[in-house]
Each structure stands twice: as C-alpha cells, then as structure tokens.
Design a protein around this motif. Structure first.
Motif, PDB file in Angstrom:
ATOM      1  N   TYR A  57       0.825  -1.218   0.000  1.00 51.87           N
ATOM      2  CA  TYR A  57       0.000   0.000   0.000  1.00 51.87           C
ATOM      3  C   TYR A  57       0.855   1.263   0.000  1.00 51.87           C
ATOM      4  O   TYR A  57       0.344   2.373   0.033  1.00 51.87           O
ATOM      5  N   THR A 100      11.160  10.303   9.891  1.00 49.47           N
ATOM      6  CA  THR A 100      10.453   9.274   9.169  1.00 49.47           C
ATOM      7  C   THR A 100      11.079   9.099   7.798  1.00 49.47           C
ATOM      8  O   THR A 100      12.213   9.486   7.568  1.00 49.47           O
ATOM      9  N   GLY A 101      10.371   8.468   6.888  1.00 52.49           N
ATOM     10  CA  GLY A 101      10.940   8.233   5.564  1.00 52.49           C
ATOM     11  C   GLY A 101       9.859   7.683   4.642  1.00 52.49           C
ATOM     12  O   GLY A 101       8.683   7.959   4.849  1.00 52.49           O
ATOM     13  N   GLY A 102      10.283   6.826   3.782  1.00 53.18           N
ATOM     14  CA  GLY A 102      11.304   5.828   3.760  1.00 53.18           C
ATOM     15  C   GLY A 102      11.486   5.165   5.149  1.00 53.18           C
ATOM     16  O   GLY A 102      10.712   5.369   6.049  1.00 53.18           O
ATOM     17  N   GLU A 103      12.522   4.398   5.232  1.00 55.79           N
ATOM     18  CA  GLU A 103      12.803   3.781   6.528  1.00 55.79           C
ATOM     19  C   GLU A 103      13.938   4.556   7.198  1.00 55.79           C
ATOM     20  O   GLU A 103      15.092   4.457   6.767  1.00 55.79           O
ATOM     21  N   THR A 132       9.303   7.156  13.374  1.00 51.22           N
ATOM     22  CA  THR A 132       8.432   6.071  12.903  1.00 51.22           C
ATOM     23  C   THR A 132       9.276   5.099  12.096  1.00 51.22           C
ATOM     24  O   THR A 132      10.007   5.511  11.190  1.00 51.22           O
ATOM     25  N   THR A 133       9.182   3.817  12.426  1.00 45.43           N
ATOM     26  CA  THR A 133      10.050   2.826  11.784  1.00 45.43           C
ATOM     27  C   THR A 133       9.284   1.546  11.492  1.00 45.43           C
ATOM     28  O   THR A 133       8.282   1.253  12.145  1.00 45.43           O
ATOM     29  N   SER A 156       5.675   0.323  12.938  1.00 49.29           N
ATOM     30  CA  SER A 156       4.586  -0.142  12.072  1.00 49.29           C
ATOM     31  C   SER A 156       4.551  -1.661  12.071  1.00 49.29           C
ATOM     32  O   SER A 156       5.596  -2.306  11.926  1.00 49.29           O
ATOM     33  N   ASN A 196       1.705   0.976  14.877  1.00 49.95           N
ATOM     34  CA  ASN A 196       0.780   1.399  13.825  1.00 49.95           C
ATOM     35  C   ASN A 196       0.368   0.225  12.954  1.00 49.95           C
ATOM     36  O   ASN A 196       1.219  -0.471  12.406  1.00 49.95           O
ATOM     37  N   VAL A 198      -1.866  -0.413   9.596  1.00 50.86           N
ATOM     38  CA  VAL A 198      -2.709   0.083   8.505  1.00 50.86           C
ATOM     39  C   VAL A 198      -3.686  -1.039   8.169  1.00 50.86           C
ATOM     40  O   VAL A 198      -3.273  -2.177   7.935  1.00 50.86           O
ATOM     41  N   MET A 228      -5.110   4.951   3.312  1.00 46.54           N
ATOM     42  CA  MET A 228      -5.298   6.267   2.690  1.00 46.54           C
ATOM     43  C   MET A 228      -4.841   6.289   1.234  1.00 46.54           C
ATOM     44  O   MET A 228      -4.015   5.488   0.809  1.00 46.54           O
ATOM     45  N   VAL A 230      -2.729   8.113  -0.217  1.00 41.49           N
ATOM     46  CA  VAL A 230      -1.499   8.904  -0.333  1.00 41.49           C
ATOM     47  C   VAL A 230      -0.747   8.466  -1.594  1.00 41.49           C
ATOM     48  O   VAL A 230      -0.934   7.348  -2.072  1.00 41.49           O
ATOM     49  N   ASN A 234      -0.599   3.316  -5.113  1.00 40.82           N
ATOM     50  CA  ASN A 234      -1.136   2.161  -4.395  1.00 40.82           C
ATOM     51  C   ASN A 234      -2.510   1.704  -4.878  1.00 40.82           C
ATOM     52  O   ASN A 234      -3.090   0.780  -4.314  1.00 40.82           O
ATOM     53  N   MET A 362       4.435   8.942  -0.253  1.00 31.83           N
ATOM     54  CA  MET A 362       4.594   9.060   1.199  1.00 31.83           C
ATOM     55  C   MET A 362       6.031   8.727   1.619  1.00 31.83           C
ATOM     56  O   MET A 362       6.557   9.280   2.582  1.00 31.83           O
TER      57      MET A 362
HETATM   58  N1  SAM Z   1       9.282   3.105   7.166  1.00 32.41           N
HETATM   59  C1  SAM Z   1       8.647   3.647   8.319  1.00 32.41           C
HETATM   60  C2  SAM Z   1       7.502   2.773   8.776  1.00 32.41           C
HETATM   61  O1  SAM Z   1       7.258   1.733   8.157  1.00 32.41           O
HETATM   62  O2  SAM Z   1       6.866   3.110   9.762  1.00 32.41           O
HETATM   63  C3  SAM Z   1       8.232   5.102   8.201  1.00 32.41           C
HETATM   64  C4  SAM Z   1       7.574   5.554   6.938  1.00 32.41           C
HETATM   65  S1  SAM Z   1       5.965   4.906   6.659  1.00 32.41           S
HETATM   66  C5  SAM Z   1       5.573   5.762   5.151  1.00 32.41           C
HETATM   67  C6  SAM Z   1       5.023   5.725   7.900  1.00 32.41           C
HETATM   68  C7  SAM Z   1       3.664   5.167   8.212  1.00 32.41           C
HETATM   69  O3  SAM Z   1       2.791   5.391   7.127  1.00 32.41           O
HETATM   70  C8  SAM Z   1       3.635   3.666   8.460  1.00 32.41           C
HETATM   71  O4  SAM Z   1       2.984   3.392   9.669  1.00 32.41           O
HETATM   72  C9  SAM Z   1       2.848   3.147   7.294  1.00 32.41           C
HETATM   73  O5  SAM Z   1       2.171   1.975   7.614  1.00 32.41           O
HETATM   74  C10 SAM Z   1       1.916   4.303   6.987  1.00 32.41           C
HETATM   75  N2  SAM Z   1       1.373   4.275   5.636  1.00 32.41           N
HETATM   76  C11 SAM Z   1       2.023   4.157   4.472  1.00 32.41           C
HETATM   77  N3  SAM Z   1       1.189   4.149   3.425  1.00 32.41           N
HETATM   78  C12 SAM Z   1      -0.064   4.290   3.943  1.00 32.41           C
HETATM   79  C13 SAM Z   1      -1.367   4.349   3.379  1.00 32.41           C
HETATM   80  N4  SAM Z   1      -1.574   4.268   2.071  1.00 32.41           N
HETATM   81  N5  SAM Z   1      -2.406   4.503   4.211  1.00 32.41           N
HETATM   82  C14 SAM Z   1      -2.210   4.583   5.554  1.00 32.41           C
HETATM   83  N6  SAM Z   1      -1.013   4.543   6.142  1.00 32.41           N
HETATM   84  C15 SAM Z   1       0.049   4.381   5.356  1.00 32.41           C
END
Ligand code: SAM
Length: 367
Positions: A57, A100-103, A132-133, A156, A196, A198, A228, A230, A234, A362
């Motif tokens: 996603y 945040t990122g990326g990772e 956030t990782t 996550s 977190n 999703v 979402m 974003v 996706n 994102m």
């Molecule tokens: N790599 C890190 C991680 O996995 O947490 C940080 C970046 S990641 C983009 C940040 C958060 O965004 C994560 O919790 C991820 O699950 C959430 N995320 C990414 N795409 C999403 C989407 N389409 N809808 C909802 N949450 C999303």
C-alpha cells in the motif's frame, strides 16, 4: 515506471515561495497561523526516500523496483542542514519533530542527527523527538537511539500473522523480528511504544482484534490507521478502507472500550481506553473522519521541500534557500509566509476523483 508516479526531480513539484510583503526579520520569530487559524506545531522530517520493505500500500514492488530513481546523495539534506532547519522552525514554536521516511533507520549514523536535535531542546521550550520505523533494524539500534536523545518511537506492524505480514511487506520479513524490535525499544526506555497497523479490507482486517489483544495491558498503544490514498501508486479504492468506527466496534465487542479525551488539540489519533483499565488504543481516521481542521503539521521531504499537507502535489523549495546563502532570518521569514498562506484540507474535500490526482509519494514526503 508508471505514468502516474511523479519523478522526484520533476520541477512541477515545486511551488513558488509566497512573496514577502514585509521584511524577512518581521516574520522571523513567533508562532504562525494559517488561513484556517491552525498554528504550526509539528514537523515531520523524511531522512531517506529508501526503504527495505515493499509494503503493497506504500512502495509496491512494481513501481519501486530496481530502476526506481531515488534521490542522489547530493540532493539529500545533510544532518547539518536538517539541524539548521529545525533550529529555524523552533523560532516559530515547533515542539515536536518526527523522523520518518522511507525507513529512517536505513540512514547511516541517525543517532548523530538525533543527538544534535536533542541539543535544541531547552527547559523552557522542550523538543519532543520521535521516530516512525518498520522495526526491522530496531532490535540492533534501540539502545543507541534512546541514548542519543530519542524520546518516543512508533513501530509499524500490520499483522501478527506471519504469512499476512510477509505478504504485506512483500520482502518476506517475519513478524518475530519486529516484535523483537518492539521489546528492545521498551527495554531501552522508549515508552510508550506505539504500534501502527494500517488496515486494508480483506487483507488484514480480520487480524484487528488479535492485534489489540496482543498488546492490551503491555503498555504499548496500538493505533489502527485507515488505508489512505497517499501518493499515486497504491491503486487506492474506497472499498478497501475499513472505517475506524467499525474497528472500534469489533474490538469493543470483545474487550469493552470507552472514548477518552485527546491529550492536546490536533492529536491525530482518537483515543479509546479499555474499560478494565488495561491501557488504550487509537484510531486514525483520515478518510472517514478527516481531522484537517486541527492539522498543525509541516513535512520536510528528504531533499528539503516543505509540504503543508500529506496529500500535496507540490512543495516549497527550502533547500535552494539553505544552499543559496539565505540567512536564518530569511528562511524563518519564508517558512512564516508559506504557513500563513496555507489553506490545505484535502481529507475534508476528498472525492473519488481527487483520489486519482498526482500526489507525492509518502516514502519521499515522510509518513
Ligand atoms: N518506514 C517507516 C515505517 O514503516 O513506519 C516510516 C515511513 S511509513 C511511510 C510511515 C507510516 O505510514 C507507516 O505506519 C505506514 O504503515 C503508513 N502508511 C504508508 N502508506 C499508507 C497508506 N496508504 N495509508 C495509511 N497509512 C500508510
């Protein structure tokens, strides 16, 4: 690469800076409010556009393949540039920075950045530094991150079922390693750890109750996030979204919950506490209960573009100011002007059509 993906070097992503009507110094200090009265408070910093997961996603493999044009090293903000920008943002009252990122844990020597950011906090104006990782490197790094000054962490984790989790991260990464990372974070003193998840219909929604149960009473706070629209890669559809109300209903049926007050105005997650006092969960309902009216977050991309909305298509180029000799007053003034003209409220006006619009990914803008 898909036509719908905005190449990272695309100039169409850059929005012209709002013009200065007064001197830079006049705008250089103090809180700033946007056109809807929302005061800038939080900053999210994407420290890398790369990730070792290919969550279906977020960074699906068919788009983020071996040929994907990630940012070159020279384009990425250095630690010194990030610290300088955060220092300038602090002049406008920023209280929280989320890396945040990326990772983010893929960025080498991240502890050094955290240590330098931690020095910006003072007794009068503390700075909350969080991250956030995906948790893949956390077991190894938790102690050093905490020692460097990280205050909290969000991990996550989309399912406790190994097969489902591997299918969602799409790199065969096992659940057990993320759980180990969460344990290491807690042992290091990063509390409370937030987890977190999703939620995507028919992919992992049947694991919501198990996730809540696993962390109930543990001190960790699970936050269920609505899937979402974003980015542009996706293939988002409203049918894939599981409304937070449904998630709360399902958990409440097995483990009674009561709604709790937010800790502060603009808190992203709606809080629900277990009736037996054994902790809480959160739900993040960007799709079904948009919270734009309280959104006080700015996002700094890996290459120094400032985005005033997660769903934006364009950002403001702070890197050119940084590298072009603009002094701190000038940058602080530019930030104030950018925030003052902000009128974003994408989630409140989302339609099936806007969901198809070109938005930045994102992974680049920072989740
Ligand atoms: N790599 C890190 C991680 O996995 O947490 C940080 C970046 S990641 C983009 C940040 C958060 O965004 C994560 O919790 C991820 O699950 C959430 N995320 C990414 N795409 C999403 C989407 N389409 N809808 C909802 N949450 C999303």
């Amino acid at each position: 690469m898909s036509e719908r993906v905005i190449p990272i070097t695309d100039a169409r992503r850059i929005k012209p800076l709002p013009e200065a009507r007064v001197s830079a110094a006049a705008n250089a200090d103090g809180p700033v409010a946007d056109t809807l009265g929302r005061t800038l408070r939080d900053l999210r910093v994407s420290v890398t556009d790369r990730c070792n997961f290919r969550c279906v996603y977020c960074m699906p493999k068919d788009i983020f393949g071996p040929d994907y044009p990630y940012l070159a090293r020279s384009e990425i903000l250095s630690f010194e540039e990030i610290v300088r920008l955060v220092r300038v943002f602090r002049r406008h009252g920023i209280q929280k920075v989320r890396l945040t990122g990326g990772e983010p844990l893929l960025r080498r020597n991240l502890e050094r950045l955290i240590g330098d950011l931690a020095k910006l906090g003072t007794a009068e104006q503390p700075l909350d530094i969080t991250l956030t990782t995906n948790g893949s490197l956390l077991a190894r790094k938790a102690k050093d991150l905490c020692a460097a000054g990280l205050t909290r962490i969000t991990v996550s984790l989309d399912s406790l079922d190994d097969a489902t989790f591997r299918a969602m991260n799409d790199v065969e990464f096992p659940v057990s390693d993320v759980l180990e990372g969460i344990d290491a974070a807690r042992a290091a003193g990063l509390a409370p750890v937030k987890v977190n998840m999703v939620v995507k219909r028919d992919v992992n929604d049947h694991h919501v109750v198990a996730m809540a149960r696993r962390f109930k009473g543990s001190g960790c706070i699970v936050r269920f996030i609505e899937y979402m629209d974003v980015g542009a890669s996706n293939g988002w559809r409203m049918d894939d979204v599981v409304p937070s109300a449904e998630i709360v209903r399902r958990i409440h049926a097995e483990m009674p919950l009561a709604q709790a007050d937010p800790h502060y105005r603009g808190e992203v997650a709606e809080r629900w506490v277990y009736a037996d006092g054994s902790g809480e969960i959160g739900v993040i309902s960007s799709v079904t209960q948009a919270f734009c009216r309280d959104c006080n977050r700015a996002r700094l991309s890996t290459d120094g573009m400032l985005y005033t909305c997660l769903f934006a298509g364009q950002g403001y180029d702070l890197r050119t100011l940084l590298r072009g000799g603009t002094d701190d007053d000038g940058i602080a003034g530019a930030i104030a002007r950018i925030w003052t003209v902000r009128d974003d409220r994408y989630s409140e006006i989302r339609t099936a059509e806007t969901a198809k619009e070109r938005k930045v990914e994102m992974s680049y803008i920072g989740g």
